[in-house]
Write an enzyme that holds these catalytic residues in place. Structure first.
Site: not given
Length: 770
Positions: A49, A52, A130
């Site tokens: 993640h 990315e 997040e």
């Protein structure tokens, strides 16, 4: 012209799949890497993640500001990326002429990311924000609970989002782990490139060759063949919001996924005789959706997600019994029925944007295909291990940290399954359409673009009309049966909210439009108690969903009401886009029987808005939504608003998301809501207060008042050119195109390039505090 597709493999091992669509207004690209969260080292949860995110933070030939993240919005495009369990994807959609420039940036960020230590430290904070956001998100926690219900794959039960605590303080070690993960998996033989646009296959091949060949070669990373998933426990998950029942099947993964597109179409078919009509009639369930999640090379979870009304054990047993009986009925569909539902499913697929079509092909449900061995797939689904997850607000499970998320899992209260009482019925043939009786009176009907193919009729409440959500959900429930009938006859009927406006959309042939409007009049003339009860349930479901959503989405849901000022009379406007004079005449007669008064539409909007509209929420996270509406519909102001949005958006994101690390939600964009056009600022933060967020936006507006006079002529010219192209490129999908023509009044926008002095003057008028 029809779509054409082709597949190639480049010398470096990159697989390429291209779709040429001569009617497309834009172009899209997607790269899928065969590695995701499950491939991250156990010592570095969330590493995939984080990588990315890091690929957007600068590469060998493009800075972060000039890379894909900064560039795509400057040409009015869309982009995103996703890290899934076993795959990662990066994708964007732009005007056709910009595809090559986007591919240059995409290939560079995939092949040669900078992975600078300072940027890693910043992005760790973004990931942590997040993570905090997702800890409270209902869908994220439901997906984690689903994974707990199956065994056989250890990675399914690990933490994958990433957080500050998981990444630790040794940035150098984290940087090395990122580089190793990138070097191992981000190789051309481990990737697939999808391209879609109006270019010919020869042109798309040349683009793939030029930019795809820049990706590093090597050998594909082999995936370990794992045993099938095993069913473990059923659970009840305690969560606020709308109750759900999730029936989850562990599928042995097949390379064919198109049959799932047909299955989804059948599942959501609202016609009498189907599963959804049966469940609604018993008040057990009012909505259902299908979710596909790949877990390994040979395993996937398929979830039937039902929005239920009580969450009781008996209700769950009735729904599961009905689902199993329905699946058995699907095994014996006739070839003509399979072909019909394939056609309907693919028609809905091709209404998606090019970008969403590529996402479905690469990661989700691609188009259905004939001769896909349907009975075998359905038989395998029926026999697959399955588990039950009840999602209720009154569960009694003890909250524990599972997969890094707070999950309150308790035992599932089951009841005995019962055989279905009646057989299911599916579409077989359509009788001829009856010709409706035309009333003697005529109602006002605005007619735009007469003669254009694919006529669409739009009906909407007059702006500021006292039209409540209770009324809207009543109309929506009453029109379901008619909408299903028209869908099976190649037509379309829906009543949905678009840009904060409730809109009835009717599309199809001349005969279908007249028949459909006659059915609308009949269905809305008087609403029976069953329809009113269904509407009340659906409204309650929506309200519960909004209450359990993240803060910024709750504020966005409140914006239409904040911009509306109801008046005394309830009236509607009607607009026909396309069609001939005879169709307009017949529809005008039929509108005379429409249950609401139909009024002539004024030529220009008359609304006046106070500035700005501010909505806030404080709690575990602070959220601020500020909407600066254009004070009137002046053509020059509408142009200036769009240009300023293009100038502001990347600067706002850079300063508040990257430089200040406010939180995961940082957005500045042109926004249209409840007939008002304006600039929207949206922030959500785990660390800043509402007042601090307001101050940051005020400071940004003040900075822009000083910076705007110094914007280069080149940047201003490029933004205005892109803005003009965006306004001129209407959608090729008939319903979206009709909305753009009828609702947005694009013709009433001054498309003449504006000088910097003129733009500065409009800036001062729109943002006087700045």
């Amino acid at each position: 012209m029809a779509l054409a597709g082709a597949s190639w493999q480049l010398d470096n091992g990159l697989a390429v799949k291209a779709i040429s669509d001569p009617a497309a207004a834009g172009a899209a690209a997607l790269v899928r890497i065969e590695a995701g969260s499950f491939q991250a080292p156990v010592a570095w949860p969330g590493l995939a993640h984080l990588l990315e995110h890091m690929l957007f933070r600068g590469s060998a030939n493009f800075s972060a500001q000039d890379g894909l993240m900064g560039w795509v919005p400057s040409v009015a495009g869309r982009l995103n990326a996703t890290t899934q369990a076993t795959q990662t994807a990066f994708f964007f959609e732009v005007g056709t002429e910009h595809l090559a420039q986007g591919l240059a940036r995409l290939s560079d960020m995939l092949a040669a990311p900078q992975l600078a230590a300072e940027a890693i430290a910043q992005e760790v904070e973004v990931i942590d924000a997040e993570y905090r956001l997702l800890r409270a998100e209902v869908e994220t926690r439901c997906e984690a609970a689903q994974r707990q219900m199956f065994g056989g794959l250890d990675a399914m039960h690990r933490f994958h989002i990433g957080s500050r605590a998981a990444f630790g303080n040794d940035i150098s070690a984290l940087q090395q782990a990122l580089r190793q993960f990138h070097q191992r998996y981000f190789r051309a033989p481990n990737m697939t490139l999808w391209l879609q646009g109006p270019q010919s296959l020869v042109q798309l091949h040349a683009l793939a060759q030029c930019y795809g060949s820049r990706l590093p070669s090597g050998s594909a990373t082999p995936h370990e063949a794992l045993p099938p998933l095993t069913a473990a426990e059923d659970y009840t998950l305690s969560l606020p919001g709308t109750p759900q029942l999730r029936l989850v099947f562990a599928l042995p993964r097949s390379h064919s996924r198109g049959w799932l597109r047909r299955l989804e179409g059948l599942l959501q078919d609202e016609a009498p005789g189907g599963l959804l009509a049966r469940l609604r009639a018993q008040a057990w369930c009012d909505a259902v959706r299908l979710d596909y999640s790949r877990c390994s090379e040979n395993n996937a979870l398929l979830s039937f997600i039902f929005t239920v009304n009580h969450g009781s054990a008996a209700e769950a047993a009735h729904i599961e019994s009905a689902l199993l009986a329905w699946l058995r009925a699907l095994q014996v569909l006739a070839p003509a029925q399979l072909a019909h539902y394939e056609h309907l499913a693919n028609r809905d697929f091709h209404r998606l944007t090019p970008l969403d079509q590529l996402r479905a092909r690469a990661l989700g449900l691609p188009p259905a295909e004939p001769n896909d061995d349907w009975p075998r797939h359905i038989a395998a689904l029926i026999c697959a291990p399955r588990r039950r997850l009840a999602v209720r607000s009154d569960g009694d499970g003890e909250t524990r940290e599972i997969q890094g998320l707070p999950l309150a899992l308790g035992p599932f209260a089951g009841a005995a399954l019962t055989p279905a009482a009646e057989p299911f019925h599916f579409f077989s043939s359509s009788a001829a359409l009856p010709s409706p009786r035309l009333p003697s009176g005529l109602a006002p009907l605005r007619h735009l673009l007469p003669g254009e193919a694919q006529p669409v009729l739009l009906l909407r409440p007059v702006p500021s009309s006292p039209f409540s959500d209770e009324q809207a959900y009543g109309l929506q429930a009453a029109l379901r049966a008619g909408a299903a009938e028209l869908a099976h006859r190649e037509g379309h009927l829906s009543f949905e909210r678009h840009q904060g406006v409730w809109l009835l959309q009717l599309a199809g042939s001349h005969a279908l439009l007249c028949h459909g409007l006659s059915e609308v009049n009949r269905a809305l003339a008087a609403l029976p108690q069953a329809i009113l009860s269904e509407a009340a349930r659906n409204l309650r479901h929506t309200q519960l969903k909004e209450q359990s959503d993240i803060a910024i989405r709750r504020l966005l849901a409140q914006l239409p009401a904040a911009l509306s000022a109801p008046t005394a009379a309830a009236q509607w406007h009607a607009t026909l886009i396309g069609g001939d004079g005879e169709l307009k005449r017949q529809l005008s007669h039929l509108l005379y029987d429409f249950p609401f008064s139909v009024a002539a539409e004024p030529p220009l909007p008359t609304h006046q808005h106070q500035r700005p509209v501010t909505l806030t929420e404080s709690g575990a996270e602070s959220a601020l939504l500020q909407f600066y509406p254009l004070p009137n519909g002046e053509a020059e102001g509408r142009w200036a608003l769009r240009v300023l949005a293009q100038l502001y958006a990347p600067r706002y994101f850079q300063r508040l998301r990257v430089d200040r690390n406010v939180g995961y939600v940082v957005q500045c964009a042109f926004h249209r809501c409840a007939d008002a056009e304006g600039l929207l600022f949206a922030l959500q933060s785990p660390t800043f207060t509402v007042e601090q967020l307001r101050q940051l936006t005020d400071e940004f507006l003040l900075q822009m008042s000083h910076e705007l006079p110094h914007v280069s002529a080149g940047e201003l010219a490029q933004i205005q050119q892109v803005t003009q192209q965006n306004l001129q490129h209407l959608s090729t999908e008939s319903l979206q195109r009709a909305r753009e023509i009828a609702l947005e009044n694009r013709a009433i926008i001054a498309a003449k390039p504006m000088t910097l002095a003129q733009l500065t003057d409009w800036q001062q008028r729109l943002f006087p505090a700045g």
